[in-house]
Write an enzyme that holds these catalytic residues in place. Structure first.
Site, PDB file in Angstrom:
ATOM      1  N   GLU A   1      57.327  25.626  -1.995  1.00 36.03           N
ATOM      2  CA  GLU A   1      57.589  26.887  -2.676  1.00 36.03           C
ATOM      3  C   GLU A   1      59.045  27.012  -3.091  1.00 36.03           C
ATOM      4  OE1 GLU A   1      54.837  29.196   0.629  1.00 36.03           O
ATOM      5  OE2 GLU A   1      56.868  29.864   0.228  1.00 36.03           O
TER       6      GLU A   1
ATOM      7  N   CYS B   1      65.815  30.439  -4.332  1.00 41.81           N
ATOM      8  CA  CYS B   1      65.635  30.039  -2.939  1.00 41.81           C
ATOM      9  C   CYS B   1      64.762  28.789  -2.946  1.00 41.81           C
ATOM     10  CB  CYS B   1      64.959  31.181  -2.179  1.00 41.81           C
ATOM     11  SG  CYS B   1      64.575  30.755  -0.479  1.00 41.81           S
TER      12      CYS B   1
ATOM     13  N   CYS C   1      57.776  22.566   8.233  1.00 42.90           N
ATOM     14  CA  CYS C   1      58.992  22.577   9.046  1.00 42.90           C
ATOM     15  C   CYS C   1      58.609  22.249  10.478  1.00 42.90           C
ATOM     16  CB  CYS C   1      59.660  23.947   8.983  1.00 42.90           C
ATOM     17  SG  CYS C   1      61.210  24.004   9.915  1.00 42.90           S
TER      18      CYS C   1
ATOM     19  N   CYS D   1      59.477  27.890  14.873  1.00 42.59           N
ATOM     20  CA  CYS D   1      59.807  29.280  15.202  1.00 42.59           C
ATOM     21  C   CYS D   1      58.507  30.088  15.158  1.00 42.59           C
ATOM     22  CB  CYS D   1      60.825  29.842  14.206  1.00 42.59           C
ATOM     23  SG  CYS D   1      62.301  28.818  14.077  1.00 42.59           S
TER      24      CYS D   1
ATOM     25  N   CYS E   1      57.303  32.531  12.171  1.00 41.79           N
ATOM     26  CA  CYS E   1      57.432  32.050  10.796  1.00 41.79           C
ATOM     27  C   CYS E   1      56.175  31.296  10.369  1.00 41.79           C
ATOM     28  CB  CYS E   1      58.657  31.143  10.730  1.00 41.79           C
ATOM     29  SG  CYS E   1      58.687  30.041   9.336  1.00 41.79           S
TER      30      CYS E   1
ATOM     31  N   GLY F   1      61.455  24.722   5.546  1.00 41.43           N
ATOM     32  CA  GLY F   1      62.136  23.581   6.143  1.00 41.43           C
ATOM     33  C   GLY F   1      63.500  23.904   6.717  1.00 41.43           C
ATOM     34  N   GLU F   2      63.992  22.962   7.512  1.00 45.07           N
ATOM     35  CA  GLU F   2      65.332  23.048   8.097  1.00 45.07           C
ATOM     36  C   GLU F   2      66.211  22.063   7.298  1.00 45.07           C
ATOM     37  OE1 GLU F   2      67.442  24.482  10.366  1.00 45.07           O
ATOM     38  OE2 GLU F   2      68.826  22.901   9.767  1.00 45.07           O
TER      39      GLU F   2
ATOM     40  N   SER G   1      71.265  26.931   4.883  1.00 43.84           N
ATOM     41  CA  SER G   1      70.947  27.636   6.124  1.00 43.84           C
ATOM     42  C   SER G   1      70.516  26.634   7.194  1.00 43.84           C
ATOM     43  CB  SER G   1      69.832  28.646   5.882  1.00 43.84           C
ATOM     44  OG  SER G   1      68.609  27.975   5.754  1.00 43.84           O
TER      45      SER G   1
ATOM     46  N   SER H   1      70.732  30.891  11.255  1.00 40.16           N
ATOM     47  CA  SER H   1      69.663  31.804  11.660  1.00 40.16           C
ATOM     48  C   SER H   1      69.719  31.949  13.170  1.00 40.16           C
ATOM     49  CB  SER H   1      68.303  31.242  11.249  1.00 40.16           C
ATOM     50  OG  SER H   1      68.276  31.071   9.862  1.00 40.16           O
ATOM     51  N   LEU H   2      70.364  33.006  13.630  1.00 42.90           N
ATOM     52  CA  LEU H   2      70.598  33.148  15.065  1.00 42.90           C
ATOM     53  C   LEU H   2      69.452  33.921  15.729  1.00 42.90           C
ATOM     54  CD1 LEU H   2      72.942  32.174  16.862  1.00 42.90           C
ATOM     55  CD2 LEU H   2      73.817  34.506  16.823  1.00 42.90           C
ATOM     56  N   HIS H   3      69.117  35.071  15.174  1.00 43.41           N
ATOM     57  CA  HIS H   3      67.993  35.914  15.598  1.00 43.41           C
ATOM     58  C   HIS H   3      68.128  36.562  16.977  1.00 43.41           C
ATOM     59  CE1 HIS H   3      66.290  34.581  11.944  1.00 43.41           C
ATOM     60  NE2 HIS H   3      65.850  33.435  12.360  1.00 43.41           N
TER      61      HIS H   3
ATOM     62  N   ASN I   1      59.336  40.166   7.694  1.00 44.18           N
ATOM     63  CA  ASN I   1      58.176  40.282   6.820  1.00 44.18           C
ATOM     64  C   ASN I   1      57.014  39.667   7.598  1.00 44.18           C
ATOM     65  OD1 ASN I   1      56.460  40.488   4.655  1.00 44.18           O
ATOM     66  ND2 ASN I   1      57.382  38.821   3.485  1.00 44.18           N
TER      67      ASN I   1
ATOM     68  N   CYS J   1      59.113  32.613   4.214  1.00 45.88           N
ATOM     69  CA  CYS J   1      59.017  31.223   3.811  1.00 45.88           C
ATOM     70  C   CYS J   1      57.700  30.628   4.301  1.00 45.88           C
ATOM     71  CB  CYS J   1      60.216  30.426   4.301  1.00 45.88           C
ATOM     72  SG  CYS J   1      60.421  30.415   6.080  1.00 45.88           S
TER      73      CYS J   1
HETATM   74  S1  SF4 Z   1      62.114  30.026  10.461  1.00 48.96           S
HETATM   75 FE1  SF4 Z   1      62.980  28.325   9.245  1.00 48.96          FE
HETATM   76  S2  SF4 Z   1      63.496  26.784  10.821  1.00 48.96           S
HETATM   77 FE2  SF4 Z   1      62.095  28.227  11.822  1.00 48.96          FE
HETATM   78  S3  SF4 Z   1      60.051  27.289  11.533  1.00 48.96           S
HETATM   79 FE3  SF4 Z   1      60.418  28.714   9.802  1.00 48.96          FE
HETATM   80  S4  SF4 Z   1      61.225  27.390   8.155  1.00 48.96           S
HETATM   81 FE4  SF4 Z   1      61.463  26.278  10.095  1.00 48.96          FE
END
Ligand code: SF4
Length: 350
Positions: free
Chosen positions: A93, A106, A113, A117, A120, A163-164, A197, A220-222, A299, A342
């Protein structure tokens, strides 16, 4: 991996590839002008190439890397999300967001990925594969071309799709160079307008700092405590909050740029007032004034137990982070109604 593409090759490899087709080295610049300048990836339209060579160049160096499966518009067509199918059927995407003063794309750096997480959509499906440099760069060429056709210009690129990025390090760095080099060697987007990121791969953050680029780093700390972060961002078990913030401070030192801290605010999980205080304190200690917090109202993915925080919680969180001397704003959430988290669109398609 997909068939070899122009954008996968460095200058020398391009010269060699053209020599194999019997073409002299000056054709490298000519083709680059079409690809990065005119945003054209079909050699059949490159009329300054000998007619007899155009098909050979297309077959050898410009395979069709991706075709659109779905294009969704939202926010009065200001946001456009494209789901692409790659040569092997893999889905990815990219999202184009138009603002009054800029247009931001983006992009994805991996199909799927592997970071897992739990909140996600992409993380639930696991990693399909790394994208090639060409597949990353061509997402940008496509969007830049869309903007050009509507009389605008693509000004910003953020690696915040699937993805990372730092787990596909070499290809992402090569793509960033092609995105930011001036034409005819790249699309000429300013390094300061590109954001990479990461969930916090500390050694890769340090390596990126040593590339001498001034792209923005977004971490991305969260949450700022290891106990919860081990759960929300499983890679935290490998590199703790302290290690990630150390690496981020090194990045800020080397690049001279403020680091952006991404924080998805999740109801009753990481939105407590004490967590806002802790975040502000730790960031101020590690990064001083070289940091900015972006709060992202979550989201929620369909069927998920995670939800966005209520507005009052969010406002209180912002107030407390700022009280610790750290700038904090809430990110605009364009494209929510077209599944902008994502990986959500790809997950639906599967
Ligand atoms: S938040 Fe980002 S790093 Fe974490 S699983 Fe989703 S795409 Fe991967």
């Amino acid at each position: 991996m997909p068939p070899k593409h122009w954008a996968d090759l460095d200058h020398e490899a391009r010269i060699e590839a053209l020599a194999e087709l019997g073409l002299p080295r000056f054709r490298v610049d000519q083709i680059a002008r079409h690809y990065y300048g005119r945003l054209e990836a079909d050699p059949l339209t490159m009329t300054d190439l000998p007619e007899s060579a155009r098909v050979a160049v297309r077959d050898a160096l410009f395979p069709e890397l991706m075709s659109p499966v779905r294009v969704l518009d939202a926010d009065d067509e200001e946001t456009q999300k494209t789901l692409w199918k790659l040569h092997d059927g893999t889905l990815l995407e990219s999202v184009l967001m138009r603002y009054p003063d800029r247009a931001t794309l983006c992009i994805s750096s991996q199909a799927g990925c592997g970071m897992a997480c739990p909140f996600c959509a992409t993380g639930q499906g696991g990693l399909d594969r790394n994208l090639s440099t060409g597949e990353i760069v061509d997402q940008v060429r496509n969007a830049a071309s869309t903007m050009q056709r509507s009389g605008g210009r693509l000004s910003n690129v953020v690696f915040m799709g699937m993805g990372e990025p730092l787990a596909n390090y070499k290809r992402v760095v090569s793509a960033v160079r092609q995105i930011t080099r001036p034409a005819p060697e790249g699309f000429g987007i300013s390094q300061r307008s590109v954001t990479v990121s990461t969930v916090g791969l500390a050694p890769a953050i340090r390596k990126l700092a040593d590339e001498d680029m001034s792209v923005t780093l977004a971490v991305s700390l969260h949450t700022a405590d290891d106990e919860l972060r081990d759960e929300l961002v499983p890679v935290n078990n490998r590199w703790s909050v302290a290690e990630v913030l150390d690496a981020a401070a090194y990045y800020a030192d080397r690049s001279g740029r403020r680091v952006s801290i991404e924080y998805a605010l999740i109801r009753d999980i990481n939105d407590q007032p004490w967590r806002a205080d802790l975040l502000g304190k730790k960031l101020h200690r590690a990064l001083g004034s070289r940091v900015h917090v972006n709060l992202i109202p979550l989201n929620p993915t369909p069927g998920s137990k995670w939800d966005a925080s209520p507005r009052e919680r969010q406002d209180e969180f912002v107030r407390r982070v700022i009280a610790q001397g750290v700038p904090c704003t809430v990110r605009d959430t364009k494209g929510q109604e077209i599944a902008a988290a994502c990986g959500q669109l790809a997950a639906e398609e599967r």
